[in-house]
Design a protein around this motif. Structure first.
Motif, short mmCIF file in Angstrom:
data_model
loop_
_atom_site.label_atom_id
_atom_site.label_comp_id
_atom_site.label_asym_id
_atom_site.label_seq_id
_atom_site.Cartn_x
_atom_site.Cartn_y
_atom_site.Cartn_z
N PHE A 84 49.72 47.21 40.79
CA PHE A 84 49.38 45.66 41.02
C PHE A 84 49.25 44.93 39.62
CE2 PHE A 84 47.11 46.38 45.24
CZ PHE A 84 48.45 46.74 45.83
N GLY A 85 48.62 45.71 38.60
CA GLY A 85 48.74 44.93 37.34
C GLY A 85 47.32 44.81 36.81
N PRO A 86 46.62 45.56 35.86
CA PRO A 86 45.37 45.51 35.51
C PRO A 86 44.85 43.99 35.04
CG PRO A 86 46.45 47.38 34.34
CD PRO A 86 47.67 46.59 34.98
N GLY A 87 45.88 43.44 34.80
CA GLY A 87 45.44 41.95 34.46
C GLY A 87 45.32 41.02 35.50
N THR A 88 45.52 41.24 36.73
CA THR A 88 45.32 40.54 38.01
C THR A 88 43.96 40.81 38.37
OG1 THR A 88 46.09 42.23 39.54
CG2 THR A 88 47.70 40.78 38.70
N ALA A 89 43.25 39.68 39.09
CA ALA A 89 41.82 39.91 39.39
C ALA A 89 42.04 41.09 40.53
CB ALA A 89 41.66 38.62 40.17
N TYR A 90 42.64 41.50 41.59
CA TYR A 90 42.79 42.59 42.44
C TYR A 90 42.98 43.77 41.80
CZ TYR A 90 43.34 45.03 47.09
OH TYR A 90 43.30 45.67 47.84
N GLY A 91 43.77 43.58 40.95
CA GLY A 91 44.24 44.86 40.23
C GLY A 91 43.04 45.54 39.46
#
Length: 342
Positions: A84-91
């Motif tokens: 999902f992407g480490p930069g996204t909140a959920y990730g």
């Protein structure tokens, strides 16, 4: 033995002390087996895994190392967070949760290993060692008693003096052997008290291992909660869904109620109206950064938790982003990492 069961022959009774010792030993064996088996179920709920470990143990080979359930869940969370992407909140949250689950999995392994050495093995050694010896001597005692009772029966049936003399000699010999075997059995059975004392020490070791495990898990989750505690109480969705979705209808467990007190007290309506107002105007607002964010590219602005930056919107910009300024630095920042200030 058959005549005794049918009630046709008299039976030499053991003395009350020996009977009590035999009863205590049988009771100890029964409950030790139950406690041991249920402890194995507690430490390894998967029956297939228990069977596999048993087979490898009998073959005197080491069982292949596999990820346990917390470790497997943790790995899935980390993989999902990276996807999902480490930069996204959920990730970012998934990765943090996954790392904590893997630490819990390691603690779980340590609990199983410590409990096996300090608790299960001594219990198993009693069942497979000491109690087997007791059972063997008890069986021998029963045989000696049957020999004695058979000799007594022959003495009663003896008619002539010679037969009586031989029967009396046989009774004396079998009585002596029976008394000797009863003494051996009694000495072994009196060791049950020391077995209880040993098992008590093992039980204390097991409790200590559990205490260490649960303390570790509590600390891991406490650390995780602190890491996630800076997350905003309500995230605007990353897929442009309406922020008026029924988030408030979800009832959190009461155990999380106290934890939510540490989260920013920003209601849905305030967050939504603040962002909407900022996007519809050409002005700017101050915003507090909720947690660290690493810029994915040169068009984004890296953030540090608790710093205050200036944010504003530009026409045509993605609804999940704002422009952020810190001194001479400028770049896009995700809305979910910000708390607008009045």
């Amino acid at each position: 033995f058959t005549e005794e069961k049918l009630g046709q022959a008299e039976k030499t009774e053991l003395d009350a002390h020996l009977e009590n010792l035999l009863s205590k030993a049988e009771c100890t064996k029964l409950w030790t087996e139950k406690i041991m088996k249920q402890t194995e179920v507690l430490l390894q709920p998967n029956p297939n895994a228990r069977i596999e470990e048993f087979v490898y143990e009998k073959l005197d080979r080491k069982a292949p190392s596999r990820m346990n359930n917390p470790e497997l869940l943790g790995q899935y969370m980390i993989d999902a967070g990276n996807e999902f992407g480490p930069g996204t909140a959920y990730g970012n949250a998934l990765i943090k949760c996954g790392e904590t689950q893997k630490r819990i999995g390691t603690a779980d392994r340590e609990l199983i290993q410590t409990s096996a050495i300090n608790f299960l093995n001594p219990l198993r050694n009693f069942i497979e060692g000491d109690y087997k010896t007791i059972a063997k001597e008890r069986k021998l005692l029963q045989n000696k008693r049957l020999d004695l009772d058979a000799a007594k029966t022959r003495l009663k049936k003896a008619k002539v003096a010679e037969a009586r003399a031989a029967s009396e000699q046989e009774v004396r010999i079998t009585q002596s052997e029976f008394d000797r075997q009863a003494e051996i059995t009694r000495l072994l059975l009196e060791g049950i008290s020391s077995t209880h004392a040993h098992h008590l020490r093992c039980l204390n070791d097991f409790v200590e291992a559990q205490m260490t495990y649960y303390a570790q898990c509590y600390q891991y989750m406490l650390d995780l909660q602190k890491q996630l505690g800076s997350f905003p109480s309500t995230f605007l969705s990353n897929n442009n869904q309406s922020s008026s979705a029924p988030v408030q209808s979800i009832s959190a467990p009461s155990v999380l109620a106290s934890a939510s007190a540490s989260l920013p007290s920003v209601s849905n309506s305030i967050v939504t109206s603040g962002i909407s107002e900022l996007k519809s105007s050409s002005g700017s607002r101050k915003a507090r950064v909720l947690y660290d964010y690493d810029a994915a590219n040169s068009s984004e602005l890296s953030l540090l938790a608790d710093e205050v930056i200036t944010v504003y919107s530009i026409p045509g910009m993605d609804s999940d982003w704002l422009m952020g300024e810190r001194g001479n630095q400028k770049g896009k920042v995700p809305i979910t990492y910000l708390e607008l200030l009045n």
